[in-house]
Design a protein around this motif. Sequence first.
Motif, PDB file in Angstrom:
ATOM      1  N   MET A 127       0.167  -1.161  -0.125  1.00  0.00           N
ATOM      2  CA  MET A 127      -0.113   0.159   0.436  1.00  0.00           C
ATOM      3  C   MET A 127       0.446   1.072   0.203  1.00  0.00           C
ATOM      4  O   MET A 127       0.278   1.966  -0.635  1.00  0.00           O
ATOM      5  N   ALA A 128       1.988   0.939   1.021  1.00  0.00           N
ATOM      6  CA  ALA A 128       2.853   2.320   0.665  1.00  0.00           C
ATOM      7  C   ALA A 128       3.414   2.696  -0.242  1.00  0.00           C
ATOM      8  O   ALA A 128       3.630   3.565  -1.018  1.00  0.00           O
ATOM      9  N   ARG A 129       3.893   1.102  -0.904  1.00  0.00           N
ATOM     10  CA  ARG A 129       4.745   1.638  -2.404  1.00  0.00           C
ATOM     11  C   ARG A 129       3.995   1.946  -3.417  1.00  0.00           C
ATOM     12  O   ARG A 129       4.662   3.272  -4.312  1.00  0.00           O
ATOM     13  N   MET A 130       3.229   1.891  -3.522  1.00  0.00           N
ATOM     14  CA  MET A 130       1.582   1.507  -4.388  1.00  0.00           C
ATOM     15  C   MET A 130       1.332   3.273  -4.279  1.00  0.00           C
ATOM     16  O   MET A 130       1.574   4.220  -4.992  1.00  0.00           O
ATOM     17  N   GLY A 131       1.336   3.640  -2.968  1.00  0.00           N
ATOM     18  CA  GLY A 131       1.357   4.760  -3.280  1.00  0.00           C
ATOM     19  C   GLY A 131       2.567   6.445  -3.871  1.00  0.00           C
ATOM     20  O   GLY A 131       2.184   6.931  -4.698  1.00  0.00           O
ATOM     21  N   ALA A 132       3.803   5.471  -2.840  1.00  0.00           N
ATOM     22  CA  ALA A 132       4.552   6.246  -2.961  1.00  0.00           C
ATOM     23  C   ALA A 132       5.234   6.369  -4.409  1.00  0.00           C
ATOM     24  O   ALA A 132       5.450   7.974  -5.131  1.00  0.00           O
ATOM     25  N   ILE A 133       5.037   5.758  -5.312  1.00  0.00           N
ATOM     26  CA  ILE A 133       5.193   5.198  -6.720  1.00  0.00           C
ATOM     27  C   ILE A 133       4.752   6.285  -7.664  1.00  0.00           C
ATOM     28  O   ILE A 133       4.816   6.575  -8.972  1.00  0.00           O
ATOM     29  N   LEU A 134       2.761   6.455  -7.125  1.00  0.00           N
ATOM     30  CA  LEU A 134       2.146   6.769  -8.028  1.00  0.00           C
ATOM     31  C   LEU A 134       2.314   8.690  -7.759  1.00  0.00           C
ATOM     32  O   LEU A 134       2.158   9.275  -8.881  1.00  0.00           O
ATOM     33  N   TYR A 135       2.605   8.779  -6.276  1.00  0.00           N
ATOM     34  CA  TYR A 135       2.809   9.717  -5.969  1.00  0.00           C
ATOM     35  C   TYR A 135       4.336  10.602  -6.973  1.00  0.00           C
ATOM     36  O   TYR A 135       4.785  11.489  -7.668  1.00  0.00           O
ATOM     37  N   LEU A 136       5.719   9.771  -6.744  1.00  0.00           N
ATOM     38  CA  LEU A 136       7.001  10.816  -7.327  1.00  0.00           C
ATOM     39  C   LEU A 136       6.884  10.020  -9.199  1.00  0.00           C
ATOM     40  O   LEU A 136       7.661  10.617  -9.703  1.00  0.00           O
ATOM     41  N   LEU A 137       5.428   9.798  -9.366  1.00  0.00           N
ATOM     42  CA  LEU A 137       5.393   9.390 -10.824  1.00  0.00           C
ATOM     43  C   LEU A 137       4.647  10.515 -10.956  1.00  0.00           C
ATOM     44  O   LEU A 137       4.804  11.182 -12.991  1.00  0.00           O
ATOM     45  N   ALA A 138       3.365  11.285 -10.651  1.00  0.00           N
ATOM     46  CA  ALA A 138       3.196  12.373 -10.582  1.00  0.00           C
ATOM     47  C   ALA A 138       3.763  13.448 -10.742  1.00  0.00           C
ATOM     48  O   ALA A 138       3.167  14.346 -11.852  1.00  0.00           O
ATOM     49  N   LEU A 139       4.673  13.613 -10.201  1.00  0.00           N
ATOM     50  CA  LEU A 139       5.582  15.288  -9.949  1.00  0.00           C
ATOM     51  C   LEU A 139       6.531  15.111 -11.435  1.00  0.00           C
ATOM     52  O   LEU A 139       6.159  16.116 -11.563  1.00  0.00           O
ATOM     53  N   PRO A 140       7.735  14.342 -12.030  1.00  0.00           N
ATOM     54  CA  PRO A 140       8.417  14.724 -13.198  1.00  0.00           C
ATOM     55  C   PRO A 140       7.238  14.914 -14.361  1.00  0.00           C
ATOM     56  O   PRO A 140       7.065  15.869 -15.298  1.00  0.00           O
ATOM     57  N   GLY A 166       2.556  19.725 -17.069  1.00  0.00           N
ATOM     58  CA  GLY A 166       1.580  20.876 -16.740  1.00  0.00           C
ATOM     59  C   GLY A 166       0.734  20.496 -16.131  1.00  0.00           C
ATOM     60  O   GLY A 166      -0.468  21.361 -16.045  1.00  0.00           O
ATOM     61  N   TRP A 167       0.310  18.823 -16.449  1.00  0.00           N
ATOM     62  CA  TRP A 167      -1.530  18.944 -15.734  1.00  0.00           C
ATOM     63  C   TRP A 167      -0.886  18.362 -13.818  1.00  0.00           C
ATOM     64  O   TRP A 167       0.031  18.457 -13.675  1.00  0.00           O
ATOM     65  N   SER A 168      -2.212  18.909 -13.226  1.00  0.00           N
ATOM     66  CA  SER A 168      -2.058  18.379 -11.924  1.00  0.00           C
ATOM     67  C   SER A 168      -2.062  16.792 -11.586  1.00  0.00           C
ATOM     68  O   SER A 168      -2.036  15.829 -11.666  1.00  0.00           O
ATOM     69  N   ILE A 169      -1.270  16.916 -10.684  1.00  0.00           N
ATOM     70  CA  ILE A 169      -0.704  15.840  -9.841  1.00  0.00           C
ATOM     71  C   ILE A 169      -1.741  15.553  -9.305  1.00  0.00           C
ATOM     72  O   ILE A 169      -1.407  13.943  -9.499  1.00  0.00           O
ATOM     73  N   THR A 170      -2.548  15.783  -8.498  1.00  0.00           N
ATOM     74  CA  THR A 170      -3.900  14.803  -8.477  1.00  0.00           C
ATOM     75  C   THR A 170      -4.298  14.241  -9.595  1.00  0.00           C
ATOM     76  O   THR A 170      -4.743  13.076  -9.596  1.00  0.00           O
ATOM     77  N   HIS A 171      -4.600  14.703 -10.678  1.00  0.00           N
ATOM     78  CA  HIS A 171      -5.268  14.237 -12.022  1.00  0.00           C
ATOM     79  C   HIS A 171      -4.382  13.674 -12.588  1.00  0.00           C
ATOM     80  O   HIS A 171      -5.118  12.097 -13.025  1.00  0.00           O
ATOM     81  N   ILE A 172      -3.293  13.793 -12.442  1.00  0.00           N
ATOM     82  CA  ILE A 172      -2.677  12.114 -12.822  1.00  0.00           C
ATOM     83  C   ILE A 172      -2.122  10.870 -12.106  1.00  0.00           C
ATOM     84  O   ILE A 172      -2.515  10.157 -12.745  1.00  0.00           O
ATOM     85  N   ILE A 173      -2.440  11.445 -10.559  1.00  0.00           N
ATOM     86  CA  ILE A 173      -2.582   9.954 -10.148  1.00  0.00           C
ATOM     87  C   ILE A 173      -4.116   9.513 -10.183  1.00  0.00           C
ATOM     88  O   ILE A 173      -3.514   8.456 -10.534  1.00  0.00           O
ATOM     89  N   TRP A 174      -5.633   9.772  -9.826  1.00  0.00           N
ATOM     90  CA  TRP A 174      -5.725   9.367 -10.379  1.00  0.00           C
ATOM     91  C   TRP A 174      -5.718   8.516 -11.795  1.00  0.00           C
ATOM     92  O   TRP A 174      -6.902   8.049 -12.496  1.00  0.00           O
ATOM     93  N   ILE A 175      -5.891   8.905 -12.839  1.00  0.00           N
ATOM     94  CA  ILE A 175      -5.750   8.456 -14.432  1.00  0.00           C
ATOM     95  C   ILE A 175      -4.942   8.012 -14.144  1.00  0.00           C
ATOM     96  O   ILE A 175      -5.281   6.179 -15.079  1.00  0.00           O
ATOM     97  N   THR A 176      -3.295   7.048 -14.418  1.00  0.00           N
ATOM     98  CA  THR A 176      -2.890   6.461 -13.911  1.00  0.00           C
ATOM     99  C   THR A 176      -3.892   5.500 -13.284  1.00  0.00           C
ATOM    100  O   THR A 176      -2.895   4.242 -13.456  1.00  0.00           O
ATOM    101  N   LEU A 181      -7.206   2.155  -2.924  1.00  0.00           N
ATOM    102  CA  LEU A 181      -5.981   2.560  -1.643  1.00  0.00           C
ATOM    103  C   LEU A 181      -4.980   3.547  -2.146  1.00  0.00           C
ATOM    104  O   LEU A 181      -4.497   4.121  -1.409  1.00  0.00           O
ATOM    105  N   SER A 182      -4.425   2.277  -2.658  1.00  0.00           N
ATOM    106  CA  SER A 182      -2.862   3.174  -3.376  1.00  0.00           C
ATOM    107  C   SER A 182      -3.250   4.867  -3.551  1.00  0.00           C
ATOM    108  O   SER A 182      -2.110   5.448  -3.354  1.00  0.00           O
ATOM    109  N   ILE A 183      -4.328   4.980  -4.628  1.00  0.00           N
ATOM    110  CA  ILE A 183      -4.524   6.134  -4.928  1.00  0.00           C
ATOM    111  C   ILE A 183      -4.601   7.148  -3.863  1.00  0.00           C
ATOM    112  O   ILE A 183      -4.489   8.283  -4.002  1.00  0.00           O
TER     113      ILE A 183
END
Length: 494
Positions: free
Chosen positions: A130-143, A149-159, A385-387
Amino acid sequence: MSLPSIDLLVFTFYLLGIIAFGASFYFRKRNSLDYTTGSGKLPAWALGMSIFATYLSSISFLALPGNAYSGNWNAFVFSLSIPIAAVFAVFVFVPLYRKLQSPSAYAYFEARFGLWARIYASICYLLTQMARMGAILYLLALPMHLMLGWSITHIIWITGLGVLLYATLGGLEAVVWTDAIQGILLILGALACLVFILLELPGGLGQFWSEGMTLEKFSLGSFQWSWTESTFWLVLIYGLFINLQNFGVDQSYIQRYLGAKDIPSAQRSTALGSLLYIPVSLLFFMIGTALFVYYQHFPDRIPQDLATEGDKVFPYFIIHALPDGITGLLIAGIFAAGMSTLSTSINSSATVILEDHVKKYLRPGLTEKESMSVLYWSSGSMGFLSILVAVGFRGVESALDAWWALASIFSGGLLGLLFLGLISPKLSKIPAILGVISGLMVIAWVSLAEFFPQLALPLIHKNWAIVLGTMAIIITGFLAGILMSTKSTRYLSD
C-alpha cells in the motif's frame, strides 16, 4: 506546456492500448488459480520480462539517471549484487515455493512457525504494498506534472484508475503480458534516448567516455568502510539483502515462480528477469552521465537553476531536446515503468487477501465463484487505497524518504524470519517470535532514530536497517532456540 500532436498521439495510443489489452483477459473463462498464477501456463520469457518490469519502477527510470548526473555510479553497485541473490532465487527459493503448491508465499511461514507467522507476514506485505503503490503513483506524478503541466492529483487518478482497471479485470495473465510489452518499451525508449545524446555530442561516445573518466563520473564509490556514508560496500551489502528479500519473501516475485509450467522454466524466467536489470540499469546510468557531459557543452540549453537538480534534468531533456515522437515514447516509458509495478502489486495483494486471510480463517469454504469475487473486490480496493495514499503523500516533505522509512518498518524483518526457518528446521515458534521482536527494534532504531534526538541513539545510514534487522532476527532466534532446547533437555533429564 502542451505536447506536440505526434507525442500526444503516441502517449495516448500507448495508454489506451495497454489498458484495453490488459482488460481483455477478463473475457477469458478462468478460475481463481488462473487469476493468481496463470495456472502455470505462462512462458518463461514473458515471466522474466515481468520480473524485470517489476524491478524497474518509474522511480528507477528517473532516479538512476538523476544519481549519475548529480554524482557518480555508486548506486549501480546495487545491480552488481543481483547475480548473488539470483543464485539463491534459482536454486533455493524457486524449488522451495514450487513444492509448497500454494498461491501464497506465506504458506511457508505457517508450515514452519504456525498460523501467527503467516498472518504476520501477509499483513506486513499488504502494508508495504500500500505504501509502495502510493509512493510510486505520487513520485510518478511529480515529473509528469513538470513535463506536461497537468495537475498532480489528476495524474495520480488517471494513472491509478487505468492500472486498477486492467489489473483487476485481467489477473496475473494481464499483468505479465502487459509487463512484457512495457519492459520492451522501457528498453527501446532508453536506448533511443542514449543514442540521441551521444550523436549530439561533438566527440560522440569517445567524448562521453574520456570526460566521464576525467571527472570520475564512473566511480563506484569509496572502498573505505563506513556506517554513515554510502560506500561501495554499503550499497553492495544493502543490495544483496534487498534482492534476497525480493526473491525470497515478496509475493510479487513468488507468484511468477508459480506461473511457469515447471521448476526449470521458473528458474529460467527468474534468471532472465533479474539479470536483465543489470545492463538496463547500466543504460540509465550512462544516460545520466551522458546528460552531464551534454549540458557541460551546451549550458545554454537548460535553465541554470535546473541544471543543479539531477532528478529534474532527465524529464526536462525529454520534453525539450528529444525529437517529436521520441518524446512521446519516453513519456510512455515512464508511465510503463510505474504501471507495471502498480499492476503487479495490485494482483499480488489480492492473492494474499484471498489465500492468507479470507480462505484461511474468514470464509474457509469459499466456492470458486466467491473466490473470484473476493479477488476482484480485493484488487479494486487495494488499487483505490493506493490512489488515496498517493494523494496523501502531497503533504509529506519528502515522499521518497517517507517511503524508505515505511518500507523498512513494514517489511517486518521477513527475510530474517525466512532464513531462520531455513537454517534452523526444528526451531519452535517462541524463539522465532523473540527474533522478530529484536529485529523490529533494530529496524526501528536505524530508521527512526533521527526523529527522536532526545534519545541520543547513534545514527547510522538507513540502508543498514534491513541488514542489521535481518541479522538480529537470525542471531536472536537461533540463540533463543539453543537456550530453550538446553533448558528443555535439562528439565527432562531431571
